[in-house]
Design a protein around this motif. Sequence first.
Motif, mmCIF file in Angstrom:
data_model
loop_
_atom_site.group_PDB
_atom_site.id
_atom_site.type_symbol
_atom_site.label_atom_id
_atom_site.label_comp_id
_atom_site.label_asym_id
_atom_site.label_seq_id
_atom_site.Cartn_x
_atom_site.Cartn_y
_atom_site.Cartn_z
ATOM 1 N N ALA A 1 1.146 6.177 -16.480
ATOM 2 C CA ALA A 1 2.760 6.251 -15.901
ATOM 3 C C ALA A 1 2.975 5.237 -14.679
ATOM 4 C CB ALA A 1 3.593 7.606 -15.664
ATOM 5 N N GLN A 2 1.992 5.799 -13.379
ATOM 6 C CA GLN A 2 2.545 4.157 -13.155
ATOM 7 C C GLN A 2 2.657 3.089 -13.389
ATOM 8 O OE1 GLN A 2 0.603 5.271 -8.502
ATOM 9 N NE2 GLN A 2 1.455 7.745 -9.360
ATOM 10 N N ALA A 3 1.137 2.764 -14.016
ATOM 11 C CA ALA A 3 0.707 1.848 -14.838
ATOM 12 C C ALA A 3 1.975 1.019 -15.681
ATOM 13 C CB ALA A 3 -0.522 1.945 -14.974
ATOM 14 N N GLY B 1 -4.960 16.345 -0.449
ATOM 15 C CA GLY B 1 -5.671 14.945 -1.070
ATOM 16 C C GLY B 1 -5.672 14.978 -2.709
ATOM 17 N N ASP B 2 -4.223 15.389 -3.490
ATOM 18 C CA ASP B 2 -3.866 15.533 -4.216
ATOM 19 C C ASP B 2 -2.200 13.985 -3.982
ATOM 20 O OD1 ASP B 2 -4.790 17.225 -5.331
ATOM 21 O OD2 ASP B 2 -3.495 19.175 -4.592
ATOM 22 N N LEU B 3 -2.576 14.046 -5.949
ATOM 23 C CA LEU B 3 -1.564 12.556 -5.233
ATOM 24 C C LEU B 3 -0.290 13.085 -5.817
ATOM 25 C CD1 LEU B 3 -2.956 10.600 -8.923
ATOM 26 C CD2 LEU B 3 -2.572 10.549 -6.538
ATOM 27 N N ASP C 1 -2.605 -2.500 -3.544
ATOM 28 C CA ASP C 1 -3.346 -1.315 -2.447
ATOM 29 C C ASP C 1 -3.144 0.213 -2.999
ATOM 30 O OD1 ASP C 1 -4.969 0.115 -0.895
ATOM 31 O OD2 ASP C 1 -4.433 -1.252 0.700
ATOM 32 N N GLY C 2 -3.505 0.817 -3.645
ATOM 33 C CA GLY C 2 -3.511 2.342 -4.305
ATOM 34 C C GLY C 2 -2.510 2.706 -4.564
ATOM 35 N N PHE C 3 -1.739 1.577 -5.493
ATOM 36 C CA PHE C 3 -0.354 1.755 -6.485
ATOM 37 C C PHE C 3 -1.391 0.538 -7.769
ATOM 38 C CE2 PHE C 3 3.149 0.914 -9.205
ATOM 39 C CZ PHE C 3 3.914 2.043 -9.372
ATOM 40 N N PRO C 4 -1.585 1.121 -9.202
ATOM 41 C CA PRO C 4 -0.833 1.975 -9.857
ATOM 42 C C PRO C 4 -2.339 3.434 -9.390
ATOM 43 C CG PRO C 4 -1.201 0.883 -11.768
ATOM 44 C CD PRO C 4 -0.973 0.388 -9.958
ATOM 45 N N ARG C 5 -1.951 4.573 -9.617
ATOM 46 C CA ARG C 5 -3.000 5.121 -9.622
ATOM 47 C C ARG C 5 -3.024 6.494 -10.797
ATOM 48 N NH1 ARG C 5 -3.893 5.487 -3.467
ATOM 49 N NH2 ARG C 5 -5.050 7.286 -3.230
ATOM 50 N N THR C 6 -1.664 6.213 -11.963
ATOM 51 C CA THR C 6 -2.031 7.282 -12.973
ATOM 52 C C THR C 6 -1.843 6.283 -14.073
ATOM 53 O OG1 THR C 6 0.795 7.352 -12.744
ATOM 54 C CG2 THR C 6 -0.975 8.856 -11.507
ATOM 55 N N LEU D 1 3.793 5.822 2.075
ATOM 56 C CA LEU D 1 3.905 7.126 2.765
ATOM 57 C C LEU D 1 3.382 8.007 4.212
ATOM 58 C CD1 LEU D 1 2.611 8.459 -1.152
ATOM 59 C CD2 LEU D 1 4.946 7.979 -0.200
ATOM 60 N N ARG D 2 2.618 7.279 3.966
ATOM 61 C CA ARG D 2 2.490 7.184 6.019
ATOM 62 C C ARG D 2 3.431 7.389 6.901
ATOM 63 N NH1 ARG D 2 -2.708 6.455 3.962
ATOM 64 N NH2 ARG D 2 -2.775 4.848 4.199
ATOM 65 N N ALA D 3 3.600 6.784 6.496
ATOM 66 C CA ALA D 3 5.361 5.606 7.256
ATOM 67 C C ALA D 3 6.123 6.680 7.643
ATOM 68 C CB ALA D 3 5.441 3.778 6.955
ATOM 69 N N SER E 1 1.027 -0.926 -0.183
ATOM 70 C CA SER E 1 -0.334 -0.021 0.099
ATOM 71 C C SER E 1 0.408 1.064 -0.234
ATOM 72 C CB SER E 1 -1.187 0.402 1.494
ATOM 73 O OG SER E 1 -0.960 1.512 1.207
ATOM 74 N N THR E 2 0.491 1.856 -0.844
ATOM 75 C CA THR E 2 1.546 2.743 -1.137
ATOM 76 C C THR E 2 0.896 4.188 0.194
ATOM 77 O OG1 THR E 2 0.858 3.634 -3.221
ATOM 78 C CG2 THR E 2 2.514 3.254 -3.026
ATOM 79 N N GLY E 3 -0.057 4.264 0.119
ATOM 80 C CA GLY E 3 -0.097 5.227 1.260
ATOM 81 C C GLY E 3 -0.099 4.788 2.612
HETATM 82 P P1 AMP Z 1 -4.166 5.718 0.340
HETATM 83 O O1 AMP Z 1 -4.439 5.190 1.396
HETATM 84 O O2 AMP Z 1 -4.085 5.282 -0.777
HETATM 85 O O3 AMP Z 1 -6.044 5.835 0.144
HETATM 86 O O4 AMP Z 1 -3.215 7.141 -0.367
HETATM 87 C C1 AMP Z 1 -3.415 8.216 0.934
HETATM 88 C C2 AMP Z 1 -2.313 9.117 -0.473
HETATM 89 O O5 AMP Z 1 -1.336 8.799 -0.487
HETATM 90 C C3 AMP Z 1 -3.327 9.915 -1.364
HETATM 91 O O6 AMP Z 1 -4.250 10.573 -1.352
HETATM 92 C C4 AMP Z 1 -1.883 10.349 -2.295
HETATM 93 O O7 AMP Z 1 -2.107 11.779 -1.832
HETATM 94 C C5 AMP Z 1 -1.010 10.031 -1.837
HETATM 95 N N1 AMP Z 1 -1.084 8.279 -2.536
HETATM 96 C C6 AMP Z 1 -0.695 6.821 -1.907
HETATM 97 N N2 AMP Z 1 -0.703 5.930 -3.035
HETATM 98 C C7 AMP Z 1 -0.595 7.314 -4.383
HETATM 99 C C8 AMP Z 1 0.025 6.612 -5.344
HETATM 100 N N3 AMP Z 1 0.255 5.302 -5.551
HETATM 101 N N4 AMP Z 1 0.118 8.006 -6.464
HETATM 102 C C9 AMP Z 1 0.166 9.022 -6.067
HETATM 103 N N5 AMP Z 1 0.119 9.659 -4.653
HETATM 104 C C10 AMP Z 1 -0.572 8.515 -4.066
#
Ligand code: AMP
Length: 201
Positions: free
Chosen positions: A91-93, A56-58, A84-89, A35-37, A30-32
């Motif tokens: 380009a990421q895919a 709430g941006d990427l 989970d939460g990746f890819p989101r664009t 990133l939170r970590a 989970s990229t989310g």
């Molecule tokens: P999530 O926990 O998956 O809802 O992600 C929370 C936030 O982390 C998102 O609103 C984005 O700001 C960032 N984020 C998580 N995954 C991605 C991703 N694959 N690409 C860009 N931003 C991401």
Amino acid sequence: MYLILFGPPGAGKGTQATILQLELGLPQLSTGDMLRAAIAAGTELGKRCKAIMERGDLVSDDVVVGIISDRLDQPDCAAGAVFDGFPRTIAQAQALDTMLAGRASQIDAVIELKVDDDAMVGRMESRVKESGGSARADDTPETLRRRLEVYRRNTEPLLAFYRSQGKLKTVDGMAPIPQVASEIRAIIGGSTRKDVNGLTG
Ligand code: AMP
């Protein structure tokens, strides 16, 4: 096997990824969460991403692709993973396809958790209430609206991308959690790949 759980915020991707991790031993990427970590640990990366996430941006494609690439190099991802939460664009895919091809692998299935918009907003609002507003800095009504917009604009086009690859499978994300899990199991069990058979029995 490498799976993608796909759907808007609140669709239940994290819940189903956790179930798959428990049942199949596939690590949940989970990229989310990553990133939170990074934010919690106060790293440079976390500092750069904090404000973007709170809006709430990427965060940039380079950042998340780099995180996933490093994570895929870990031994526990050698046989597969659940994204989970990746890819989101797009380009990421595309980057993910390249990363996996470089590891002599590929995405086996993309599982779309289909939910209806109103119910999804309701789910997210109850998540905010249950957390007392403290669990996630981006779980506010304003940010939620922004995250949904971003999903529609940047992430939803991936459905066509994966449909054209013949990898898209759709399940009813509004069904109870165990039913969604069993629909996912049925999809995975239908795979002909050796590493999956026997695990799903
Ligand atoms: P999530 O926990 O998956 O809802 O992600 C929370 C936030 O982390 C998102 O609103 C984005 O700001 C960032 N984020 C998580 N995954 C991605 C991703 N694959 N690409 C860009 N931003 C991401």
